[in-house]
Motif scaffolding. Structure first.
Motif, PDB file in Angstrom:
ATOM      1  N   THR A  50       0.858  -1.189   0.000  1.00 34.26           N
ATOM      2  CA  THR A  50       0.000   0.000   0.000  1.00 34.26           C
ATOM      3  C   THR A  50       0.893   1.237   0.000  1.00 34.26           C
ATOM      4  O   THR A  50       2.079   1.158   0.331  1.00 34.26           O
ATOM      5  N   ALA A  51       0.305   2.378  -0.333  1.00 32.61           N
ATOM      6  CA  ALA A  51       1.070   3.623  -0.342  1.00 32.61           C
ATOM      7  C   ALA A  51       1.611   3.943   1.053  1.00 32.61           C
ATOM      8  O   ALA A  51       2.756   4.365   1.203  1.00 32.61           O
ATOM      9  N   ALA A  52       0.799   3.737   2.076  1.00 35.63           N
ATOM     10  CA  ALA A  52       1.228   4.039   3.446  1.00 35.63           C
ATOM     11  C   ALA A  52       2.436   3.188   3.855  1.00 35.63           C
ATOM     12  O   ALA A  52       3.382   3.690   4.467  1.00 35.63           O
ATOM     13  N   LYS A  53       2.404   1.919   3.514  1.00 34.88           N
ATOM     14  CA  LYS A  53       3.532   1.046   3.826  1.00 34.88           C
ATOM     15  C   LYS A  53       4.754   1.404   2.983  1.00 34.88           C
ATOM     16  O   LYS A  53       5.889   1.324   3.456  1.00 34.88           O
ATOM     17  N   ALA A  54       4.528   1.783   1.743  1.00 36.03           N
ATOM     18  CA  ALA A  54       5.632   2.100   0.846  1.00 36.03           C
ATOM     19  C   ALA A  54       6.417   3.317   1.317  1.00 36.03           C
ATOM     20  O   ALA A  54       7.636   3.363   1.155  1.00 36.03           O
ATOM     21  N   VAL A  55       5.742   4.279   1.887  1.00 32.27           N
ATOM     22  CA  VAL A  55       6.419   5.497   2.337  1.00 32.27           C
ATOM     23  C   VAL A  55       7.546   5.145   3.297  1.00 32.27           C
ATOM     24  O   VAL A  55       8.704   5.537   3.088  1.00 32.27           O
ATOM     25  N   ASP A  56       7.259   4.399   4.348  1.00 31.28           N
ATOM     26  CA  ASP A  56       8.284   4.066   5.343  1.00 31.28           C
ATOM     27  C   ASP A  56       9.414   3.241   4.731  1.00 31.28           C
ATOM     28  O   ASP A  56      10.591   3.490   5.000  1.00 31.28           O
ATOM     29  N   GLN A  57       9.067   2.255   3.930  1.00 32.70           N
ATOM     30  CA  GLN A  57      10.080   1.382   3.324  1.00 32.70           C
ATOM     31  C   GLN A  57      11.007   2.153   2.383  1.00 32.70           C
ATOM     32  O   GLN A  57      12.226   2.005   2.436  1.00 32.70           O
ATOM     33  N   ILE A  58      10.439   2.996   1.541  1.00 32.95           N
ATOM     34  CA  ILE A  58      11.244   3.734   0.562  1.00 32.95           C
ATOM     35  C   ILE A  58      12.088   4.807   1.236  1.00 32.95           C
ATOM     36  O   ILE A  58      13.258   4.992   0.888  1.00 32.95           O
ATOM     37  N   VAL A  59      11.529   5.498   2.211  1.00 33.07           N
ATOM     38  CA  VAL A  59      12.295   6.501   2.944  1.00 33.07           C
ATOM     39  C   VAL A  59      13.516   5.853   3.600  1.00 33.07           C
ATOM     40  O   VAL A  59      14.634   6.368   3.511  1.00 33.07           O
TER      41      VAL A  59
END
Length: 175
Positions: free
Chosen positions: A72-81
């Protein structure tokens, strides 16, 4: 997808995939790289990039993002950051992440490898997926000399069942 012809060994196949990435800097590509091969692929890619561009700059980076942690977008934010070591404000949300990705210097040279790539944003719509992948790749930039290559890596079975297969235009996958 890069195919294994059966005539070359696993190491030779991985070397061929690494060469393809070196030749296609600044682009996005999907490769058939299974889970157990990802570490070896990233290690060889990092060494090859240092060998090819180390004389220009010592700052060539290979970063790995886990697609299965970014459904999901919310999960992707933390992982990509975390994977790209972006500034803390990028972790506030999707818009801040995209802003931080867009604010990076054009002189950077990097390769982002998404392992389990068929899982990347699988619970979002294709437009959100496209927005992210378009932001993660680019160049070569004439003034800065940098580029960002995006490698989507997963095994054949996962690509065959990929949720965006019918709408995505990713080199190597076809429709």
């Amino acid at each position: 997808m890069a195919e294994d012809t059966g005539r070359v060994g696993r190491g030779d196949r991985i070397d061929a995939l690494v060469e393809r990435v070196l030749d296609e800097r600044g682009k996005m590509m999907a490769l058939e790289v299974s889970g157990p091969e990802v570490d070896q692929f990233v290690w060889r890619l990092d060494a090859a990039l240092d060998g090819a561009f180390g004389h220009i700059t010592s700052d060539v980076r290979v970063r790995m993002v886990l697609g299965s942690a970014c459904t999901t977008a919310a999960k992707a934010v933390d992982q990509i950051v975390a994977a790209l070591q972006l500034p803390y404000p990028a972790a506030r949300g999707w818009g801040d992440l995209l802003d931080a990705l867009g604010d990076r210097p054009v002189s950077r040279r990097e390769c982002v490898v998404v392992a389990d790539a068929s899982e990347l944003l699988r619970h979002e719509d294709h437009d959100r997926w496209r927005e992210l992948v378009d932001t993660l790749r680019g160049g070569p930039y004439c003034l800065g000399g940098g580029w960002s290559t995006l490698v989507l890596a997963d095994h054949r079975f996962a690509w065959e069942r990929w949720v965006f297969r019918s709408v995505a235009e990713v080199p190597g996958l076809g429709s």
